[in-house]
Design a protein around this motif. Structure first.
Motif, PDB file in Angstrom:
ATOM      1  N   GLN A   1       0.832  -1.201   0.000  1.00  0.00           N
ATOM      2  CA  GLN A   1       0.000   0.000   0.000  1.00  0.00           C
ATOM      3  C   GLN A   1       0.869   1.255   0.000  1.00  0.00           C
ATOM      4  O   GLN A   1       0.585   2.222  -0.721  1.00  0.00           O
ATOM      5  CB  GLN A   1      -0.931  -0.012   1.212  1.00  0.00           C
ATOM      6  CG  GLN A   1      -2.013  -1.077   1.150  1.00  0.00           C
ATOM      7  CD  GLN A   1      -2.742  -1.252   2.480  1.00  0.00           C
ATOM      8  OE1 GLN A   1      -2.215  -0.905   3.548  1.00  0.00           O
ATOM      9  NE2 GLN A   1      -3.939  -1.818   2.432  1.00  0.00           N
ATOM     10  N   ILE A   2       1.935   1.237   0.794  1.00  0.00           N
ATOM     11  CA  ILE A   2       2.850   2.385   0.837  1.00  0.00           C
ATOM     12  C   ILE A   2       3.479   2.613  -0.524  1.00  0.00           C
ATOM     13  O   ILE A   2       3.617   3.757  -0.983  1.00  0.00           O
ATOM     14  CB  ILE A   2       3.934   2.169   1.913  1.00  0.00           C
ATOM     15  CG1 ILE A   2       3.302   2.191   3.310  1.00  0.00           C
ATOM     16  CG2 ILE A   2       5.025   3.231   1.798  1.00  0.00           C
ATOM     17  CD1 ILE A   2       4.271   1.846   4.425  1.00  0.00           C
ATOM     18  N   GLU A   3       3.839   1.534  -1.198  1.00  0.00           N
ATOM     19  CA  GLU A   3       4.468   1.664  -2.511  1.00  0.00           C
ATOM     20  C   GLU A   3       3.534   2.308  -3.525  1.00  0.00           C
ATOM     21  O   GLU A   3       3.947   3.132  -4.348  1.00  0.00           O
ATOM     22  CB  GLU A   3       4.923   0.285  -3.004  1.00  0.00           C
ATOM     23  CG  GLU A   3       5.773   0.330  -4.263  1.00  0.00           C
ATOM     24  CD  GLU A   3       7.011   1.202  -4.104  1.00  0.00           C
ATOM     25  OE1 GLU A   3       7.367   1.911  -5.061  1.00  0.00           O
ATOM     26  OE2 GLU A   3       7.617   1.180  -3.007  1.00  0.00           O
ATOM     27  N   ARG A   4       2.245   1.959  -3.461  1.00  0.00           N
ATOM     28  CA  ARG A   4       1.272   2.547  -4.391  1.00  0.00           C
ATOM     29  C   ARG A   4       1.104   4.042  -4.117  1.00  0.00           C
ATOM     30  O   ARG A   4       0.956   4.835  -5.046  1.00  0.00           O
ATOM     31  CB  ARG A   4      -0.072   1.824  -4.289  1.00  0.00           C
ATOM     32  CG  ARG A   4       0.000   0.351  -4.684  1.00  0.00           C
ATOM     33  CD  ARG A   4      -1.331  -0.172  -5.168  1.00  0.00           C
ATOM     34  NE  ARG A   4      -2.396  -0.154  -4.184  1.00  0.00           N
ATOM     35  CZ  ARG A   4      -2.614  -1.094  -3.267  1.00  0.00           C
ATOM     36  NH1 ARG A   4      -1.786  -2.145  -3.187  1.00  0.00           N
ATOM     37  NH2 ARG A   4      -3.627  -1.024  -2.422  1.00  0.00           N
TER      38      ARG A   4
ATOM     39  N   ALA B   1       4.982  12.767   0.593  1.00  0.00           N
ATOM     40  CA  ALA B   1       4.010  13.859   0.551  1.00  0.00           C
ATOM     41  C   ALA B   1       3.180  13.751  -0.728  1.00  0.00           C
ATOM     42  O   ALA B   1       3.727  13.591  -1.821  1.00  0.00           O
ATOM     43  CB  ALA B   1       4.722  15.201   0.603  1.00  0.00           C
ATOM     44  N   VAL B   2       1.868  13.831  -0.583  1.00  0.00           N
ATOM     45  CA  VAL B   2       0.946  13.710  -1.713  1.00  0.00           C
ATOM     46  C   VAL B   2       0.006  14.917  -1.706  1.00  0.00           C
ATOM     47  O   VAL B   2      -0.581  15.234  -0.665  1.00  0.00           O
ATOM     48  CB  VAL B   2       0.111  12.408  -1.627  1.00  0.00           C
ATOM     49  CG1 VAL B   2      -0.837  12.285  -2.805  1.00  0.00           C
ATOM     50  CG2 VAL B   2       1.037  11.195  -1.549  1.00  0.00           C
ATOM     51  N   ASP B   3      -0.150  15.606  -2.852  1.00  0.00           N
ATOM     52  CA  ASP B   3      -1.053  16.759  -2.865  1.00  0.00           C
ATOM     53  C   ASP B   3      -2.507  16.308  -2.962  1.00  0.00           C
ATOM     54  O   ASP B   3      -2.803  15.135  -3.202  1.00  0.00           O
ATOM     55  CB  ASP B   3      -0.689  17.743  -3.985  1.00  0.00           C
ATOM     56  CG  ASP B   3      -0.859  17.173  -5.383  1.00  0.00           C
ATOM     57  OD1 ASP B   3      -1.753  16.336  -5.598  1.00  0.00           O
ATOM     58  OD2 ASP B   3      -0.092  17.581  -6.278  1.00  0.00           O
TER      59      ASP B   3
ATOM     60  N   SER C   1       4.206   6.044  -5.311  1.00  0.00           N
ATOM     61  CA  SER C   1       4.330   6.198  -6.770  1.00  0.00           C
ATOM     62  C   SER C   1       3.681   7.494  -7.267  1.00  0.00           C
ATOM     63  O   SER C   1       3.981   7.952  -8.370  1.00  0.00           O
ATOM     64  CB  SER C   1       3.694   5.002  -7.474  1.00  0.00           C
ATOM     65  OG  SER C   1       2.282   4.999  -7.303  1.00  0.00           O
ATOM     66  N   ILE C   2       2.794   8.099  -6.468  1.00  0.00           N
ATOM     67  CA  ILE C   2       2.157   9.349  -6.895  1.00  0.00           C
ATOM     68  C   ILE C   2       2.580  10.525  -6.017  1.00  0.00           C
ATOM     69  O   ILE C   2       2.076  11.637  -6.185  1.00  0.00           O
ATOM     70  CB  ILE C   2       0.617   9.234  -6.856  1.00  0.00           C
ATOM     71  CG1 ILE C   2       0.124   8.953  -5.424  1.00  0.00           C
ATOM     72  CG2 ILE C   2       0.126   8.161  -7.797  1.00  0.00           C
ATOM     73  CD1 ILE C   2      -1.374   9.127  -5.253  1.00  0.00           C
TER      74      ILE C   2
END
Length: 548
Positions: free
Chosen positions: A15-18, A99-101, A21-22
């Motif tokens: 899950q962390i890898e997915r 960090a994901v926007d 990736s973004i």
């Protein structure tokens, strides 16, 4: 899985890898603030190593909420909306985060079912927990005899904003608070926000902007569709429009849910055999719409539609003008007011148009009265019977069989402290600073009765919220919007309908402008019907836009 594990789950390596990736992988150091109280459009962080503490601000000090360790993530339901952050996130141990926007996070929850379920459940539970923990950080000082106080309490409650209410007449500690902030009793209602920011008798627009519900609007853009109104019909249209890739903006003047949002319990809505409150239903629908990317802006009132321009222009009360290729009108209806000269004096101070938990608190140990014979009145009667010593239901007609669902009639008949009074109407309201007495008259006998009642709920027939459309669309004799087959040839001729085809179902007398829910002429005034109209309408919006 227990509630704590659902609120603060630990992600698996896959899950962390997915998510990684973004997102952007970055190093963080102790003391770094990842986001602060009041920030908007905050980023989502997954902790890979180190730790991030979540804190709430309590004046000049801080109070811990939780600490996120490796495999855990930040955020609550504001991650999907324009709402301001209620907490501070600070690095408490050196490490690495992803960090994901906000836009990327929305895409993730739309396309990854496993992560969507895990994140959405955690976000919702965290918001509910914060409601209790942060309530004391925002204080509303007001009076039960003030209509403005009631308006603000209802606005905050229906929009899920945590606050504590203190009444100037009953709470002895209020004076010290007023003295501290140099506020006079005559200046209430007053809202004291985090950091000591004081709002004296604010308008809904001002309040919405300050607490971050309004959001910034992009006036330079041309939207695919703007939905005016966030009741069941408008939210359904938002969910389906956004999930199908449209750029959707929803404008709501007060709070999501519309008239249905004020219902204490809806028991005949498909899929909820034990019933659901209108506020809970609308809250879930709002989260669903924002999950799919719809922008929802609260405290925005549309005052005029410029129907001669293309793209269409919507004028807001603050002077802003928005452009859009299509419009869905979902402004609903409001209960008619009693024809009594004294009514305005008691609105919000004993006379109410909704019966939620907020209003029910004033009924404990007292008698209450409801005017109306439709489902909303029946739901209110059953709900209030759990608080009031007696609930009088007043209807002008000979009965309620034709206007109320049978299950509600049976509930009323089986509730001993609910009294149905047919062929009865209100004659007078009495009181000094608030409602104290209600006098009604039996239409046939002429006999009158006066009761010591401080809480009157008006749930009579509804008038549509369509005044802003006057002179632009074809309305029926009661000012509901005419659509589809209800538009006669002469209606279309007077409106200069420009297309060779007739208007689609739910399309108004202007192409690509639709109307759904209670504001639409001949619509069925039920929550399920409104949701159905909102979802069906989007398919027709696609067709109309393809023609432009």
């Amino acid at each position: 899985m227990d509630r704590a594990a659902q609120m603060f789950p630990e992600l698996t390596p896959a899950q962390i890898e997915r998510i990684a990736s973004i997102g952007e992988r970055r190093e963080v150091r102790v003391g770094e603030i990842l986001f602060d109280v009041g920030d908007q459009n905050t980023r989502f962080f997954v902790v890979l190593s180190g730790a991030v503490e979540i804190l709430r601000s309590t004046g000049d000090s801080e109070a811990p909420v939780t600490v996120h360790h490796p495999g855990q993530f930040t955020g609550e339901i504001n991650m999907l909306s324009a709402r301001r952050s209620l907490v501070r996130a600070r690095v408490s141990a050196d490490g690495t985060v992803v960090a994901v926007d906000r836009d990327a996070l929305r895409t993730l929850v739309q396309r990854d079912p496993e992560l969507s379920e895990l994140l959405m459940r955690a976000f919702i539970l965290r918001r509910l927990a914060l409601m209790g923990e942060l309530a004391r950080d925002t204080v509303l000082i007001g009076s039960r005899h003030s209509g403005a106080t009631q308006t603000i309490r209802e606005f905050l409650s229906r929009n899920g904003q945590p606050f504590v209410y203190q009444d100037v007449e009953t709470d002895p500690s209020v004076q010290a608070l007023l003295d501290r902030f140099q506020i006079g009793v005559d200046e209430v209602p007053v809202l004291i926000c985090q950091g000591g920011h004081v709002l004296k008798n604010p308008s809904i627009e001002t309040l919405s902007s300050v607490i971050g519900l309004t959001g910034d609007l992009k006036t330079e853009d041309v939207h695919d569709v703007i939905i005016v109104g966030a009741g069941p019909a408008g939210l359904a249209a938002a969910v389906y429009g956004a999930s199908e890739g449209m750029e959707v903006l929803v404008l709501e003047s007060t709070a999501p849910g519309g008239q249905a949002g004020t219902s204490s319990r809806i028991e005949n809505y498909l899929g909820f055999p034990t019933g659901i409150s209108g506020q809970a239903l609308s809250g879930r629908a709002l989260t669903q719409a924002e999950k799919f990317g719809a922008e929802v802006s609260i405290g925005r009132t549309v005052v005029r539609l410029d129907c001669d321009s293309r793209p269409y222009r919507l004028h807001l009360s603050d002077g802003q003008v928005l452009r859009t290729r299509a419009i869905v009108i979902a402004t609903g209806a409001k209960y008619r007011k009693l024809d009594l000269a004294s009514l305005p004096r008691f609105e919000g101070a004993g006379v109410y148009y909704s019966a939620t938990y907020l209003e029910s608190q004033g009924c404990s140990g007292e008698e209450a009265a409801i005017v109306g014979g439709a489902n909303s009145a029946g739901q209110a009667a059953v709900f209030l019977s759990g608080f009031a010593t007696r609930v009088h239901v007043l209807v002008r007609g000979p009965g309620i069989a034709e206007s109320m669902s049978r299950y509600l009639i049976q509930r009323i008949e089986n509730t001993p402290n609910v009294v149905l009074r047919t062929r009865t109407q209100i004659e007078e309201l009495e009181g000094e600073s608030g409602l104290e007495k209600v006098r009604w008259r039996h239409v046939d006998s002429g006999e009158t009765e006066t009761h010591n009642i401080r809480n009157l709920f008006v749930m009579t027939g509804a008038d549509p919220n369509t005044s802003w459309l006057h002179g632009c669309l074809v309305l029926d004799e009661k000012r509901f919007v005419k659509t589809g087959a209800d538009l006669l040839p002469e209606d279309l001729a007077s409106a200069h309908w420009p297309l060779p085809r007739r208007p689609y179902l739910m399309e108004t007398s202007i192409p690509a402008v639709f109307c759904v829910g209670d504001a639409r002429s001949t619509s069925v005034k039920r929550v399920a019907s409104a949701v159905g109209e909102g979802s069906i309408c989007i398919q027709l919006v696609h067709r109309a836009l393809a023609e432009l």
